[in-house]
Write a protein that holds these residues in place. Structure first.
Motif, short mmCIF file in Angstrom:
data_model
loop_
_atom_site.label_atom_id
_atom_site.label_comp_id
_atom_site.label_asym_id
_atom_site.label_seq_id
_atom_site.Cartn_x
_atom_site.Cartn_y
_atom_site.Cartn_z
N PRO A 1 85.74 -65.07 17.90
CA PRO A 1 86.76 -64.30 18.36
C PRO A 1 87.70 -64.16 17.28
CG PRO A 1 86.11 -65.86 20.04
CD PRO A 1 85.52 -66.39 18.84
N ILE A 2 88.18 -63.03 16.95
CA ILE A 2 89.35 -62.80 16.13
C ILE A 2 90.49 -63.51 16.56
CG2 ILE A 2 90.07 -60.56 17.09
CD1 ILE A 2 90.10 -59.83 13.88
N GLU A 3 90.80 -63.45 17.60
CA GLU A 3 92.15 -64.07 18.14
C GLU A 3 92.18 -65.62 17.83
OE1 GLU A 3 93.96 -65.61 22.46
OE2 GLU A 3 93.79 -63.23 22.08
N ASP A 4 91.17 -66.22 17.89
CA ASP A 4 91.04 -67.61 17.65
C ASP A 4 91.29 -67.81 16.11
OD1 ASP A 4 90.73 -68.99 20.09
OD2 ASP A 4 88.83 -68.15 20.15
N ARG B 1 94.09 -69.50 11.39
CA ARG B 1 95.02 -68.72 10.12
C ARG B 1 96.64 -69.19 10.26
NH1 ARG B 1 93.46 -64.60 6.30
NH2 ARG B 1 95.22 -64.24 4.83
N GLU B 2 97.07 -68.80 11.25
CA GLU B 2 98.41 -69.00 11.49
C GLU B 2 98.86 -70.59 11.33
OE1 GLU B 2 99.56 -66.99 14.90
OE2 GLU B 2 99.79 -65.21 13.76
N LEU B 3 97.70 -71.39 11.92
CA LEU B 3 97.92 -72.80 11.76
C LEU B 3 98.10 -73.27 10.38
CD1 LEU B 3 98.00 -75.28 13.65
CD2 LEU B 3 95.45 -75.57 13.13
N ILE C 1 86.53 -69.21 8.14
CA ILE C 1 86.97 -69.62 9.57
C ILE C 1 85.60 -69.25 10.28
CG2 ILE C 1 88.38 -69.48 11.49
CD1 ILE C 1 90.68 -68.53 9.45
N GLU C 2 85.08 -70.39 10.85
CA GLU C 2 84.03 -70.45 11.98
C GLU C 2 84.27 -70.90 13.16
OE1 GLU C 2 80.17 -70.82 9.61
OE2 GLU C 2 81.53 -71.94 8.42
N VAL C 3 84.34 -70.06 14.17
CA VAL C 3 84.94 -70.58 15.52
C VAL C 3 83.61 -70.56 16.24
CG1 VAL C 3 86.22 -70.14 17.37
CG2 VAL C 3 86.92 -69.48 15.32
N ASP C 4 83.36 -71.72 16.90
CA ASP C 4 82.17 -72.16 18.06
C ASP C 4 82.78 -72.68 19.12
OD1 ASP C 4 79.92 -72.09 19.18
OD2 ASP C 4 79.20 -73.90 17.76
N GLY C 5 83.25 -71.68 20.29
CA GLY C 5 83.69 -72.36 21.40
C GLY C 5 85.26 -72.84 21.16
N ARG D 1 93.00 -77.69 21.76
CA ARG D 1 93.24 -78.57 22.95
C ARG D 1 94.53 -78.18 23.54
NH1 ARG D 1 92.59 -84.37 19.65
NH2 ARG D 1 90.43 -84.29 19.23
N GLY D 2 94.55 -78.12 24.90
CA GLY D 2 95.72 -77.85 25.50
C GLY D 2 96.13 -76.23 25.28
N GLY D 3 95.10 -75.52 24.87
CA GLY D 3 95.24 -74.04 24.68
C GLY D 3 95.64 -73.81 23.35
N ARG D 4 95.79 -74.58 22.44
CA ARG D 4 96.21 -74.36 21.01
C ARG D 4 95.30 -75.37 19.92
NH1 ARG D 4 99.49 -78.45 18.72
NH2 ARG D 4 100.27 -77.21 17.23
N TRP D 5 94.99 -74.68 18.87
CA TRP D 5 94.32 -75.12 17.78
C TRP D 5 94.93 -76.39 16.95
CZ3 TRP D 5 89.19 -74.43 17.24
CH2 TRP D 5 88.73 -73.39 18.03
#
Length: 140
Positions: free
Chosen positions: A8-11, A16-18, A80-84, A118-122
């Motif tokens: 997901p682009i949002e994740d 990226r912001e992190l 950046i590869e997001v899986d869940g 975790r807790g809604g944030r990366w």
């Protein structure tokens, strides 16, 4: 290995912001900002030094940063590869470090990361940093 951006682009944007928050903490030498990106139980392979847990990671970083008057730090995500609720990333960095003794170094680095939401944030759960190129003007 080719660059990959999946999930997901949002994740991906949050990850990226992190990385950008991490860099901002470095430039401002701000412990709280820099520490905020790490999981409490994170691992950091810092140029072969194995650090465990946010407390040890931040303490080691503070010791390293005490050697510098100023640091310029920029980063570019290469993958950046997001899986869940987990992700992997590679972040390329460019740094200019002005040491307290007046010398300057320029470093190109690469972070290889594992993250969790975790807790809604990366947050970073595992980072490995390696220098891939370095220039020290004093050495010619």
């Amino acid at each position: 290995m080719r660059a990959m951006f999946t999930g997901p682009i949002e994740d991906r944007l949050e990850i990226r912001e992190l990385a950008e928050i991490y860099g901002d903490g470095v430039v401002r030498m701000d412990k709280d900002t820099w520490a905020s990106v790490w999981a409490e139980d994170a691992d950091w392979d810092f140029m072969g030094m194995q650090l465990k847990g946010r407390e040890q990671i931040v303490g080691t970083w503070l010791g390293a940063m005490a050697n510098f008057d100023a640091v310029s730090f920029s980063c570019v995500p290469a993958s950046i590869e997001v899986d869940g609720n987990t992700a992997r990333s590679r972040i390329q960095t460019q740094e200019v470090l002005k040491a307290k003794d007046g010398t300057t170094r320029m470093i190109g680095g690469l972070y290889t990361d594992e993250l969790e939401k975790r807790g809604g944030r990366w947050v970073y759960t595992k980072r490995a940093f390696a220098i891939v190129a370095e220039y020290n003007p004093q050495e010619g």
